[in-house]
Each structure stands twice: as structure tokens, then as C-alpha cells.
Write a protein that holds these residues in place. Structure first.
Motif, PDB file in Angstrom:
ATOM      1  N   VAL A 195      68.726  81.699  61.898  1.00 27.13           N
ATOM      2  CA  VAL A 195      70.163  81.774  62.183  1.00 27.13           C
ATOM      3  C   VAL A 195      70.890  80.609  61.505  1.00 27.13           C
ATOM      4  N   MET A 196      70.309  79.403  61.602  1.00 27.47           N
ATOM      5  CA  MET A 196      70.923  78.235  60.969  1.00 27.47           C
ATOM      6  C   MET A 196      71.048  78.420  59.459  1.00 27.47           C
ATOM      7  N   MET A 197      70.005  78.942  58.828  1.00 27.09           N
ATOM      8  CA  MET A 197      70.046  79.105  57.377  1.00 27.09           C
ATOM      9  C   MET A 197      71.062  80.164  56.969  1.00 27.09           C
ATOM     10  N   ARG A 198      71.195  81.207  57.747  1.00 24.31           N
ATOM     11  CA  ARG A 198      72.213  82.217  57.445  1.00 24.31           C
ATOM     12  C   ARG A 198      73.618  81.658  57.666  1.00 24.31           C
ATOM     13  N   HIS A 199      73.759  80.808  58.671  1.00 20.32           N
ATOM     14  CA  HIS A 199      75.056  80.178  58.911  1.00 20.32           C
ATOM     15  C   HIS A 199      75.395  79.203  57.783  1.00 20.32           C
ATOM     16  N   MET A 200      74.406  78.451  57.295  1.00 15.68           N
ATOM     17  CA  MET A 200      74.629  77.565  56.148  1.00 15.68           C
ATOM     18  C   MET A 200      75.102  78.366  54.934  1.00 15.68           C
TER      19      MET A 200
END
Length: 408
Positions: A195-200
Motif C-alpha cells: 500500500v505504501m509503495m502504491r501511495h508513493m
């Protein structure tokens, strides 16, 4: 063959964005104030060690990371590549999970924007009804925070302040918010690293979103031996914690052991039924900009304080008053710069003129804020009128249809 490179904004635009940190948990405070169930949800995900960490914010290094960031999306994973102070950084969700000490490759990792669809673990209408606390809702829609119970609202804060960290609206959930709130409360797993990488990926491709995870980025820099100077890092401020001050700003207050939601004439006990909320559509791309960001104002005021130890920020009693609010949850400011009765107060600290009244807002900032409020109120009135016209037309059509039907 399935590699997709995210098209990022020019680095000079990214460097101008604001950096925002995640909120920090104090487990003792959570347990003492009746939020131990929220803490248990975080422990269920095995995020509690991460959410309780206090890291320095290295803003310049974080901006450099995002300005040089290239994201590659594959069918089942993502890869991030960047460069900070001459050090090459590359990681996928497995490496990120190892750095942050959280689980990976388990749980949901959807990044939902405009289309919200049912799936094996997502029943969109049921989720809407559950968090609006209204089983009569017949269509999927975003839920206003005034419809939620205090527990649900707190979990919403966790989602938007830590999981998909962003500024902007606290009074309306997005479809992505509702999905992750439901998974957390239902104790289903969420794949935080993905989720964090997609948000980045998303924040470097759009202008409206700020740069998230600054304090967690410090852990990534240390894992890749990026040279950091401690004196350049910023300590967490009191608003960076899930505690009384932050919750009061978010219109969630506690009196005599009872939690109250909202403010002004819309204030209600947690066990009281919320007033019905009209079905209104919110454009996801405009969501960050279409509401007054009170937290950003408070953060700017906090920047004027001198950095100090954790004891300096938490041993002193801090008085915070929430501005009176209309149904739109936009703060109402005094009629003149001299009247600061309803403006949130900040404690006097070193570097601030001791002759100035505690909690006052400079005239230049006040004029700008009041203009923002007047503009938001005018837009809200116009939107209410348009919705009323649409609703009247719908009811008239229903009445005409009923009258045209043959009588039994």
C-alpha cells in the motif's frame, strides 16, 4: 513484459511539496483513555512496533528521495529506485517490510480511487451502511465522519494519517478509506508495504498530494547507509501523536468518561444517533483541496516553536479549543482579528513575543483564513441549493409516476 513505469512530475515540482509525517501511538495513553481496542487492531496487523517508533524527520533527504524516485509496477509487486545524497536506493515490498519490521505479501493492497467494486472481501453497500450506521441506505456513497461512531472515526484517522498518509478532508471518507477501515475493524490483514509503495507512486504523479512517511523514510535511509546529520532532523511535535490535542482538533472530545463527536450545535454523544446526511458525491481528485485544512494551520504554528525534548511538549498542560463549526465542518473564525475567543490556542514558547495574547493568530494569517472560510461557505451554500433542486425534481418525478399508476 508486464513492467509499467510510473510517470512522475518534474523534480522541481516535487521538491516544492510539503513533507508530512505519520502519527505516533502512545500505548499507555491509548489504554488509559479507552482506545485499547484500536491498539489491539494495530497489534493484530503486527504494526504496533512501527506505529510507536519516534524517528527524526529529515525533510531535505525525504524530498530528494521523492524527486529522484522512479516506480516500476509489475503484476504482483512494485520496485522503487531513487538516489539520496549520492547513495543508490532500491527496494521492493519484501525489502521494505524487512526494514519497517512489518509483515508482507498477506492481505489487501488495493489502491482505490474512482471505481469501488465488490470483491471476495469487499461488499461496498454493506460497508457504506455499516459506517454510516444506517441500514436504509440503498446506494454506495462516501460516508461523512459525523455519521460514524467514535471508534470508527478513530480508525479512520489511523488510515488517513498512517496508511495512506495525506492532508485534506477529515470529515469525508474516500472509498479507499472505507475499504481499509473495514479491513482493520474486521481484523482482516492489510499489506502495508505494498500500500505504501502504491501511495508513493501516486503522490509523485499528481500535484495535489504531499510527500508521506517522512519519519518512516528515516528507517529506509539508515538501512541503505545514507549519511544523515541528526542536528538536521526534526523531533516529533505534540500534534504528531494520537493523543488528546490531536483528537480535539478532529472534533473528538472526552468529558467525564464519555466521548463526544462534532462541535457546536452538531455535537453529540457517541451513543446518540447521528442526523441523516444527504447523499453527496465528492470528486476524489479534488478531495484534498475542497475543505479547510485546520491541521496544516496548526502545524505551521507549531513550526514557530523551538525544538525541545519530549518532556517539554508533554509535561505542560496544553489547552486546545476547537473552533465552532457549521454542518460543513469548516472552522468559523471571529468577526474581527482582535477577537480570538473561538480560535485554537497555542502555548506561549521561546521565540514568541510574550506580550502577544496566547492563542492569537497574526492579522495577515487571519485575513487569509477568514477569506478561505467565506469562500468555502459560499460554495457550500451553492452546492446545497443545487442538491435541493435535484432532490425536488426527483421527488416530483416519483409523485407523477405514482399518480399515473392505476389504482388497485
Amino acid at each position: 513484459n508486464d513492467e509499467i513505469e510510473v510517470k512522475a512530475l518534474p523534480s522541481e515540482i516535487i521538491m516544492k511539496k510539503r513533507v508530512i509525517r505519520c502519527k505516533i501511538f502512545r500505548e499507555n495513553w491509548m489504554n488509559e483513555n479507552g482506545w485499547n481496542d484500536v491498539m489491539n487492531l494495530i497489534k493484530r496487523q503486527k504494526w504496533d512496533r512501527l506505529f510507536k517508533r519516534r524517528e527524526l524527520m529529515h525533510i531535505d533527504a525525504c524530498k530528494e528521495f521523492y524527486a529522484n524516485l522512479t516506480m516500476f509496477h509489475y503484476k504482483k509487486y512494485e520496485v522503487a529506485r531513487s538516489r539520496v545524497r549520492g547513495v543508490e536506493i532500491e527496494f521492493d515490498s519484501l525489502r521494505l517490510a524487512s526494514i519497517l519490521d512489518v509483515p508482507v505479501n498477506t492481505g489487501i493492497c488495493e489502491y482505490i480511487k474512482d471505481v469501488w467494486e465488490d470483491s471476495k472481501y469487499i461488499n461496498t453497500l454493506e460497508i457504506t451502511r455499516r459506517f454510516a450506521n444506517n441500514n436504509m441506505i440503498m446506494a454506495v456513497r462516501r460516508v461523512r465522519s459525523v455519521e460514524m461512531k467514535s471508534f470508527q472515526r478513530f480508525v479512520h484517522f489511523v488510515v488517513m494519517k498512517n496508511i495512506v498518509r495525506r492532508f485534506g478532508k477529515r470529515d469525508t471518507t474516500s472509498y479507499m478509506d472505507l475499504t481499509y477501515i473495514d479491513h482493520l475493524i474486521s481484523r482482516r490483514l492489510v499489506n502495508l508495504p505494498r500500500v505504501m509503495m502504491r501511495h508513493m507512486s501516486y503522490v509523485i504523479s499528481v500535484k495535489d498530494h504531499e510527500l508521506p512517511y517522512d519519519d518512516w523514510m528515516t528507517m529506509i535511509f539508515e538501512a541503505f547507509d545514507v549519511p544523515l546529520i541528526d542536528k538536521q532532523g526534526e523531533e516529533p511535535k505534540r500534534f504528531d501523536y494520537f493523543e488528546e490535542t490531536f483528537l480535539t482538533m478532529c472534533k473528538l472530545t472526552r468529558e467525564n468518561g464519555v466521548w463526544w463527536l462534532g462541535s457546536g450545535e452538531h455535537r453529540r454523544r457517541d451513543d446518540e444517533e447521528a442526523a441523516p446526511v444527504e447523499n453527496e458525491e465528492v470528486n476524489e481528485e479534488e478531495e484534498v483541496q475542497d475543505d479547510f485544512d485546520w491541521e496544516a494551520v496548526v502545524d505551521e504554528a507549531a513550526l514557530q516553536e523551538e525544538s525541545g525534548s519530549d518532556d517539554q511538549f508533554y509535561d505542560a498542560e496544553v489547552e486546545v479549543e476547537e473552533p465552532a463549526a457549521e454542518a460543513s465542518a469548516v472552522p468559523v473564525f471571529p468577526a474581527s482579528p482582535g477577537d480570538s475567543a473561538n480560535v485554537q490556542k497555542e502555548p506561549a514558547t521561546a521565540g514568541v513575543d510574550p506580550s502577544a495574547p496566547t492563542g492569537s493568530i497574526p492579522d495577515s494569517i487571519f485575513v487569509s483564513l477568514q477569506a478561505d472560510f467565506e469562500r468555502a461557505r459560499a460554495n457550500r451554500i451553492q452546492a446545497d441549493l443545487e442538491r435541493a433542486q435535484v432532490e425536488n425534481a426527483r421527488l416530483l418525478a416519483l409523485l407523477q409516476h405514482a399518480q399515473s399508476q392505476p389504482k388497485p
